[in-house]
Write a protein that holds these residues in place. Structure first.
Motif, mmCIF file in Angstrom:
data_model
loop_
_atom_site.group_PDB
_atom_site.id
_atom_site.type_symbol
_atom_site.label_atom_id
_atom_site.label_comp_id
_atom_site.label_asym_id
_atom_site.label_seq_id
_atom_site.Cartn_x
_atom_site.Cartn_y
_atom_site.Cartn_z
ATOM 1 N N LEU A 162 -6.700 20.933 -3.288
ATOM 2 C CA LEU A 162 -7.106 22.286 -2.917
ATOM 3 C C LEU A 162 -6.605 23.316 -3.925
ATOM 4 C CD1 LEU A 162 -6.275 22.092 0.900
ATOM 5 C CD2 LEU A 162 -8.349 21.347 -0.280
ATOM 6 N N TYR A 163 -7.363 24.398 -4.046
ATOM 7 C CA TYR A 163 -6.998 25.492 -4.944
ATOM 8 C C TYR A 163 -6.933 26.786 -4.138
ATOM 9 C CZ TYR A 163 -8.121 22.300 -8.778
ATOM 10 O OH TYR A 163 -8.150 21.233 -9.643
ATOM 11 N N ALA A 164 -5.824 27.502 -4.269
ATOM 12 C CA ALA A 164 -5.626 28.760 -3.553
ATOM 13 C C ALA A 164 -5.700 29.919 -4.537
ATOM 14 C CB ALA A 164 -4.267 28.752 -2.850
ATOM 15 N N LYS A 165 -6.616 30.842 -4.313
ATOM 16 C CA LYS A 165 -6.799 31.990 -5.202
ATOM 17 C C LYS A 165 -5.791 33.075 -4.817
ATOM 18 C CE LYS A 165 -11.691 30.814 -5.619
ATOM 19 N NZ LYS A 165 -13.089 31.262 -5.449
ATOM 20 N N THR A 166 -4.591 32.934 -5.325
ATOM 21 C CA THR A 166 -3.481 33.778 -4.895
ATOM 22 C C THR A 166 -3.627 35.244 -5.281
ATOM 23 O OG1 THR A 166 -2.288 33.106 -6.891
ATOM 24 C CG2 THR A 166 -1.848 31.862 -4.878
ATOM 25 N N GLU A 169 -9.376 21.588 3.719
ATOM 26 C CA GLU A 169 -8.631 20.531 4.386
ATOM 27 C C GLU A 169 -9.214 20.158 5.742
ATOM 28 O OE1 GLU A 169 -3.939 19.293 5.070
ATOM 29 O OE2 GLU A 169 -4.486 21.380 4.682
ATOM 30 N N HIS A 170 -10.119 20.964 6.277
ATOM 31 C CA HIS A 170 -10.736 20.611 7.551
ATOM 32 C C HIS A 170 -11.431 19.256 7.468
ATOM 33 C CE1 HIS A 170 -10.918 24.977 9.283
ATOM 34 N NE2 HIS A 170 -9.757 24.377 9.486
ATOM 35 N N GLY A 171 -11.971 18.922 6.313
ATOM 36 C CA GLY A 171 -12.524 17.589 6.106
ATOM 37 C C GLY A 171 -13.857 17.329 6.771
ATOM 38 N N ASN A 222 0.809 -1.220 0.000
ATOM 39 C CA ASN A 222 0.000 0.000 0.000
ATOM 40 C C ASN A 222 0.844 1.273 0.000
ATOM 41 O OD1 ASN A 222 1.061 0.139 2.575
ATOM 42 N ND2 ASN A 222 -0.809 -0.586 3.572
ATOM 43 N N LEU A 223 2.100 1.217 -0.440
ATOM 44 C CA LEU A 223 2.948 2.412 -0.416
ATOM 45 C C LEU A 223 2.368 3.506 -1.309
ATOM 46 C CD1 LEU A 223 6.542 0.880 -0.470
ATOM 47 C CD2 LEU A 223 5.277 1.804 1.475
ATOM 48 N N GLU A 224 1.918 3.159 -2.500
ATOM 49 C CA GLU A 224 1.352 4.147 -3.404
ATOM 50 C C GLU A 224 0.073 4.735 -2.828
ATOM 51 O OE1 GLU A 224 2.948 2.227 -7.588
ATOM 52 O OE2 GLU A 224 0.825 2.534 -7.248
ATOM 53 N N ALA A 225 -0.698 3.908 -2.161
ATOM 54 C CA ALA A 225 -1.939 4.394 -1.580
ATOM 55 C C ALA A 225 -1.664 5.420 -0.496
ATOM 56 C CB ALA A 225 -2.740 3.221 -1.009
ATOM 57 N N LEU A 226 -0.647 5.180 0.328
ATOM 58 C CA LEU A 226 -0.321 6.110 1.392
ATOM 59 C C LEU A 226 0.128 7.452 0.824
ATOM 60 C CD1 LEU A 226 1.551 3.738 3.852
ATOM 61 C CD2 LEU A 226 -0.672 4.802 4.188
ATOM 62 N N GLU A 227 0.867 7.429 -0.277
ATOM 63 C CA GLU A 227 1.298 8.669 -0.906
ATOM 64 C C GLU A 227 0.113 9.445 -1.465
ATOM 65 O OE1 GLU A 227 4.341 10.195 -1.325
ATOM 66 O OE2 GLU A 227 5.068 8.796 0.172
ATOM 67 N N SER A 228 -0.891 8.739 -1.951
ATOM 68 C CA SER A 228 -1.963 9.378 -2.699
ATOM 69 C C SER A 228 -2.917 10.193 -1.834
ATOM 70 C CB SER A 228 -2.762 8.324 -3.468
ATOM 71 O OG SER A 228 -3.421 7.458 -2.563
ATOM 72 N N VAL A 229 -2.872 10.038 -0.506
ATOM 73 C CA VAL A 229 -3.795 10.789 0.332
ATOM 74 C C VAL A 229 -3.187 12.089 0.836
ATOM 75 C CG1 VAL A 229 -5.054 8.751 1.065
ATOM 76 C CG2 VAL A 229 -3.113 9.523 2.419
ATOM 77 N N LYS A 230 -2.016 12.452 0.375
ATOM 78 C CA LYS A 230 -1.407 13.717 0.773
ATOM 79 C C LYS A 230 -2.179 14.893 0.185
ATOM 80 C CE LYS A 230 3.346 12.176 1.525
ATOM 81 N NZ LYS A 230 4.772 12.380 1.133
ATOM 82 N N THR A 231 -2.078 16.033 0.853
ATOM 83 C CA THR A 231 -2.739 17.246 0.379
ATOM 84 C C THR A 231 -1.962 17.868 -0.772
ATOM 85 O OG1 THR A 231 -3.629 17.701 2.590
ATOM 86 C CG2 THR A 231 -3.548 19.536 1.035
ATOM 87 N N ASN A 232 -2.675 18.197 -1.854
ATOM 88 C CA ASN A 232 -2.081 18.874 -3.005
ATOM 89 C C ASN A 232 -2.705 20.254 -3.138
ATOM 90 O OD1 ASN A 232 -0.637 16.464 -3.835
ATOM 91 N ND2 ASN A 232 -2.597 15.684 -4.564
ATOM 92 N N VAL A 233 -1.883 21.282 -3.243
ATOM 93 C CA VAL A 233 -2.370 22.653 -3.342
ATOM 94 C C VAL A 233 -1.952 23.247 -4.676
ATOM 95 C CG1 VAL A 233 -2.442 24.930 -2.280
ATOM 96 C CG2 VAL A 233 -2.155 22.905 -0.844
ATOM 97 N N PRO A 246 -5.892 25.022 7.253
ATOM 98 C CA PRO A 246 -4.442 24.930 7.505
ATOM 99 C C PRO A 246 -3.537 25.571 6.467
ATOM 100 C CG PRO A 246 -5.503 22.888 8.154
ATOM 101 C CD PRO A 246 -6.578 23.736 7.533
ATOM 102 N N ILE A 247 -3.866 25.507 5.172
ATOM 103 C CA ILE A 247 -2.952 26.059 4.164
ATOM 104 C C ILE A 247 -2.882 27.579 4.215
ATOM 105 C CG2 ILE A 247 -3.167 24.101 2.595
ATOM 106 C CD1 ILE A 247 -5.114 25.729 0.924
#
Length: 384
Positions: A131-135, A104-106, A63-74, A166-167
Motif C-alpha cells: 500500500l501507498y499512503a499519500k501523506t 487492504e479491504h481486499g 512455510n515460515l518465509e511464506a507466512l511473513e510475506s503476506v503481511k501488509t507493507n505501507v 484500516p491504515i
C-alpha cells in the motif's frame, strides 16, 4: 511450502470444472488457504509490465518465509498533485481524490486492482498488502485551491480505493483532507465500506450543516460469511448499517450502493439490503453490476474456484449474459448496468424496492457558492 502453494479443489469440483470452458483457471497458481487468511485475491501473478515472471514452488523447507510475506507493507508517498479529473459519462463527478494506492479491504471484485500493475506490483495479493499512503495529500489540495483558475465542483473521494481502509486509523490522511474541506467550505462526496467514517462525525457534521457533503455506504451483502469472503478486511455489514444510522442521525445525507451485484452470489439480497438501508435512515440507493476488467477477470474466477466451485460455470455464464457474451463490457453507458433480460430483471427488482422502501429521494444539491479559497501571501505591497 512456498507462498504460492497450490490449493487443490476437491475431486468433485475438478470433475465439474474440467467439463467447462473455464478449465484454464486451474493453470493459475492459487495460494493455499492457511497462507492467505484475511485476503480476497487467491494468487499474486507478476505485473504484466514486468519483463520477468516469478512462480514459487514447494521446496520442502516449510512455510515460515511464506507466512511473513503476506503481511501488509505501507509506503509513504509524496504526490506531485492530488486531484484527478475525468470525463466519463457513467459517473456523476469530474474530479476525485484517492488518499491511498492499493486497498487492504481486499475486495476480490475491485475494478481498481489493475492500476497496481503500473507500480510494478501484482493486481492480486499485492494490491491488498503493498500500500501507498499519500501523506502530503492535504498540502497538495491546499495548493490546488491556491490556483486562481480553480473552479469549484464537488470532489469525490473513495471512487478508486477506500479512504477509510484500516491504515487510515494511523495515517489520518482522510481526516487531514476533511479539515481542509471544512476550513474552506468546499463540497465533497465520500464513498466507503468502512465504519471508521464515524470517527470524523465532527467534521462531517460541520460540512452537512452548510450542505457540503454526501456519503455513500457500499453494502454488498448482509450475510457476514459471504461478506468476509468477498471483502475480508472491510467492516461487517452490521457495522456499516450502524454507520449509516449514526451519520443520518447527525444530519449527514447518506445513500447506499448495492455494488457490485454478482449473479447467483448476492443478487437475491437486493430487497433485503435496501430494506435494511431504509430502516437505518438512508435517503437513496444505487446499484452497479459486476465488472471484470483486466486482471480482475482471472482473480474473480480463482475466487469462485476457491469458495463456490459448484457455481463457477453458472455465475460466469450470467456475467456473460449481461455483457453481450463477454466477461467485461468497457463501453460507456452499459458497463455499470449491463444489458439483456437478466440485467433488466435485476434493475426492475431494484426500482420496485426503491419505491417500496422510500429510497427514491433526491439528495440535496451540494453548494459551491460558499467556497473561500486560501489567501495568497503576496510580498508585493499594494499602492493603496
Amino acid at each position: 511450502m512456498g507462498m504460492n502453494a497450490v490449493f487443490p479443489p476437491s475431486p468433485e469440483s475438478l470433475a465439474r470444472i474440467a467439463k467447462s470452458s473455464d478449465a484454464d483457471v486451474l493453470s493459475r497458481t492459487i495460494i493455499a488457504p492457511h497462507l492467505n487468511r484475511g485476503r480476497g485475491a487467491q494468487s499474486n501473478q507478476t505485473s504484466k509490465f514486468e519483463p520477468y515472471s516469478r512462480e514459487a514452488v514447494d521446496d520442502g523447507w516449510g512455510n515460515l518465509e511464506a507466512l511473513e510475506s503476506v503481511k501488509t507493507n505501507v509506503r509513504d508517498e509524496k504526490s506531485k498533485s492530488i486531484i484527478t479529473k475525468n470525463d466519463s459519462p457513467d459517473i456523476h463527478f469530474d474530479r476525485s481524490i484517492n488518499p491511498y494506492r492499493g486497498c487492504e479491504h481486499g475486495c476480490v471484485y475491485c475494478f481498481a486492482r489493475p492500476t497496481h500493475t503500473y507500480l510494478g506490483h501484482s493486481a492480486g495479493l499485492d494490491f491488498e498488502r503493498e500500500l501507498y499512503a499519500k501523506t502530503n495529500a492535504a498540502d497538495r489540495l491546499y495548493e490546488a485551491w491556491l490556483n486562481k483558475k480553480y473552479s469549484v465542483k464537488p470532489i469525490a473521494i473513495g471512487t478508486n480505493t477506500d479512504p477509510y481502509q484500516p491504515i487510515e486509523r494511523d495515517k489520518k490522511i482522510m481526516r487531514a483532507l476533511l479539515e481542509k474541506f471544512v476550513a474552506h467550505k468546499h463540497p465533497i462526496t465520500i464513498t466507503t465500506k468502512s465504519s471508521l467514517i464515524v470517527r470524523d462525525l465532527d467534521l462531517l457534521t460541520e460540512l452537512a450543516k452548510q450542505n457540503l457533503v454526501h456519503v455513500t455506504m457500499s453494502i454488498t451483502s448482509l450475510d457476514h460469511i459471504l461478506s468476509r469472503k468477498l471483502e475480508p478486511r472491510a467492516s461487517s455489514p452490521a457495522r456499516r448499517l450502524e454507520a449509516v444510522e449514526l451519520l443520518t442521525a447527525a444530519g449527514i445525507p447518506v445513500s447506499v450502493a448495492v455494488a457490485p451485484i454478482i449473479p447467483a452470489i448476492n443478487d437475491a439480497e437486493i430487497e433485503k439490503i435496501l430494506a435494511a438501508a431504509s430502516a437505518n435512515g438512508a435517503s437513496g440507493a444505487a446499484m452497479i453490476m459486476l465488472r471484470l476488467p483486466g486482471e480482475v477477470r482471472q482473480l474473480f474466477r480463482e475466487w469462485l474456484l476457491r469458495h463456490y466451485p459448484d457455481r463457477l460455470r453458472h455465475v460466469l455464464n450470467l456475467v456473460r449474459d449481461v455483457r453481450q457474451g463477454r466477461e467485461n463490457d468497457p463501453r460507456f453507458h452499459s458497463r455499470m448496468a449491463g444489458q439483456g433480460p437478466y440485467a433488466f430483471s435485476l434493475q426492475r427488482r431494484f426500482d420496485l424496492a426503491l419505491e417500496r422502501y422510500g429510497l427514491k429521494k433526491r439528495l440535496p444539491h451540494l453548494r459551491t457558492d460558499l467556497f473561500t479559497p486560501p489567501k495568497v501571501e503576496d510580498p508585493q505591497l499594494s499602492l493603496f
